[in-house]
Design an enzyme around this catalytic site. Structure first.
Site, PDB file in Angstrom:
ATOM      1  N   LEU A  93      -7.891   0.382  -9.781  1.00 17.00           N
ATOM      2  CA  LEU A  93      -9.493   0.207  -9.841  1.00 17.00           C
ATOM      3  C   LEU A  93      -9.981  -0.204  -8.511  1.00 17.00           C
ATOM      4  CD1 LEU A  93      -9.731  -2.147 -13.058  1.00 17.00           C
ATOM      5  CD2 LEU A  93     -10.373   0.420 -12.633  1.00 17.00           C
ATOM      6  N   ASP A 148     -15.067 -19.308  -2.582  1.00 17.24           N
ATOM      7  CA  ASP A 148     -15.238 -17.919  -1.924  1.00 17.24           C
ATOM      8  C   ASP A 148     -16.170 -16.978  -2.973  1.00 17.24           C
ATOM      9  OD1 ASP A 148     -14.772 -16.059  -0.026  1.00 17.24           O
ATOM     10  OD2 ASP A 148     -13.283 -15.038  -1.059  1.00 17.24           O
ATOM     11  N   GLY A 157      -7.272  -3.705  -1.819  1.00 20.25           N
ATOM     12  CA  GLY A 157      -7.906  -4.650  -0.623  1.00 20.25           C
ATOM     13  C   GLY A 157      -6.575  -5.030   0.383  1.00 20.25           C
TER      14      GLY A 157
END
Length: 545
Positions: free
Chosen positions: A21, A142, A24
């Site tokens: 999907l 984050d 990174g």
């Protein structure tokens, strides 16, 4: 059985990987099928960088496990749900809810800056998620567009608690290691101070600024310069944020103690998302929800304009002190008289105008109590509810809202247009495959279910089922009605009977909406394998690859 022929990779003997999907620098997120429960899930795999020391690899895996633990502590519709933590190849794999949609970062890259109202709706949902996380003792640390998913079913989902900090746990990061994205980092974190919930609020403020302005406010050419700007530079005034500007400025105050509270910020964002313009506390303005500590803060920020009382002749002499009541009492008396005169004038105007509005247009189905409170307007203003009714099928809900707004003294509400109708559609698989004699029986053929959600009721949605090649699946266009008393979400089911004799047919089904707005759902894959039945005395041959 895997939905992707030839892909037999099974994690922990249960989760079959179907396809990536996203990917990174830290790993891959897979779409997978839970073979035990028969549902699709997302599985996060971490790939440690090559050359990393063994101790750092173990610390990385420990952080991944903490992500699952931290996220599992937060139970909220705007936080991704964690189902399981599996172990394969001596590594943890996090099994999560599969969210079909796009990351906010992808939407911003494709569409550019957002309208303030849309950004406010996203911000309000994220604040609800953060408040739930903070109540569970979890800081996200984050918050950024890449960690926000806009789901096809309309949800705004906060993901990636991988660097979250949980109260009462030891740190799993090395001294001096930078955690989070520099341009979204709060000043206190850039200075090495202990973060709190206010640090997540700062990051949300940067996200809202970037969503409406098209760039984050403190980004520089290097991470070090970015951190310096976060700490030292003033916030560039937002120019496209409109009513969202004061909220953004309130969240981006350098001192954590001066920032808007989460409750106040969510309250203001929901008003903006609904089309309002609240008087949010901007930079340097006291938070109206915060407790007052000085006499100055007791003064109303926006007092009603009051005509000055008549000035007696003696007031021209500074030495003379009037013996009557104090000036504040005189002012309050003048305010009371002015309000009384306005109220009496409004009653007389309403009674005089009622004779012209004997017919309130009952064919629209509006609440009589709401429509009777609407003042007589110009023809252009009267046409606004009619256009809203054309979009949604009736003007009942908007007429009631407008009536309340007029009754509350908002002179411009009678001419404001309702927000545009919205439709979101999300498909789930009921049966993903069939194998046997064809045509497949209706009870065994692949089937899907769609959840259709409208922004307001009443509404009529025209839709059809469409295959991957663009052809319409029988019976073509259909209608789904939402009455004024119905909920905003309904489900419709579909059984797909398409097949190809003596072979396997792989297809994708979507739901296409053409009215009241054009939208297409996510696609759901299915397969139909037709097997030729052979006599009991005969022999069958396996199909050749």
């Amino acid at each position: 059985m895997s939905e992707v022929p030839g892909d037999d990779r099974l994690i922990a003997g249960r989760y079959r990987l179907l396809g990536p999907l996203g990917q990174g620098g830290m790993g891959v997120v897979w779409r997978a099928r839970d073979e035990v429960l028969g549902r699709e899930v997302a599985v996060k795999e971490v790939r440690a960088p090559s050359g990393l020391a063994s101790s750092d690899v173990q610390r990385l895996y420990a952080r991944l496990e903490r992500e699952a633990w931290a996220a599992a502590r937060v139970s909220h519709r705007n936080v991704v749900t964690v189902y399981d933590v599996a172990t394969e190849d001596s590594r943890p794999w996090i099994v999560m809810e599969l969210i079909r949609g796009l990351a906010l970062s992808e939407v911003l890259d494709a569409e550019g800056p957002m309208a303030p109202q849309r950004a406010a709706r996203i911000g309000a949902e994220l604040l609800a998620a953060l408040r739930s996380a903070h109540a569970s003792g979890v800081l996200h640390r984050d918050v950024k567009p890449g960690n926000v998913l806009l789901a096809n079913d309309g949800r705004v989902v906060l993901t990636d608690f991988g660097i979250a900090m949980v109260e009462g746990t030891s740190a799993l990061t090395m001294t001096g290691e930078l955690i989070g994205s520099p341009e979204f980092l709060a000043p206190e974190r850039a200075l090495g101070r202990t973060p709190g919930p206010e640090s997540d609020l700062w990051s949300l403020g940067v996200l809202l600024y970037a969503a409406t302005e098209g760039n984050s406010p403190f980004r520089q050419n290097t991470p070090l310069n970015t951190l310096r700007a976060v700490v030292d530079e003033e916030l560039p005034p937002p120019r496209r944020a409109g009513p969202l500007g004061p909220v953004v400025e309130g969240l981006l105050r350098k001192d954590p103690a001066d920032r808007l509270s989460a409750e106040q910020a969510e309250h203001e964002l929901r008003i903006i998302a609904a089309g309002g313009s609240p008087r949010a506390a901007g930079a340097g303005t006291p938070d109206p929800y915060a407790p007052t500590t000085t006499a100055d803060t007791l003064t109303p920020r926006a007092p009603l304009p009051v005509p000055p009382p008549p000035t007696p002749e003696l007031s021209t002499t500074a030495e003379v002190t009037p013996a009557g009541p104090p000036r504040r009492a005189v002012t309050l008396l003048a305010v009371g008289v002015a309000v009384l005169l306005l109220a009496v004038g409004g009653i007389i105007w309403t009674l005089a105008d009622r004779g012209d509005d004997g017919d309130t247009g009952g064919a629209t189905g509006s609440d009589p109590g709401a429509t009777s409170s609407a003042p007589h307007t110009t023809p252009a203003a009267q046409e606004a509810p009619a256009s809203a009714g054309a979009q949604g099928g009736s003007s009942t809900g908007d007429g009631d809202t407008a009536g309340k707004a007029v009754g509350g003294g908002s002179s411009h509400s009678s001419t404001s247009k309702p927000p545009p109708q919205t439709v979101t559609v999300y498909l789930t698989s009921v049966r993903g495959s069939y194998e046997g004699g064809c045509p497949p029986p209706h009870a065994s053929a692949p089937a899907v279910e769609a959840t259709v959600t409208v922004g307001r009721t009443p509404a009529t949605v025209e839709y059809r089922w469409v295959l991957k090649d663009g052809t319409s699946s029988d019976p073509g266009w259909q209608s789904l009605s939402f009455g004024s008393g119905d909920g905003r979400a309904k489900q419709v089911s579909h059984t797909e009977l398409t097949y190809q004799q003596d072979t396997t047919y792989h297809g994708t089904i979507t739901l296409e909406v053409r009215s009241p707005v054009a939208v297409t759902s996510n696609g759901v894959e299915f397969s139909v394998t037709c097997r030729t039945e052979t006599p009991s005395s005969g022999a069958s041959h396996p199909a050749e690859d």
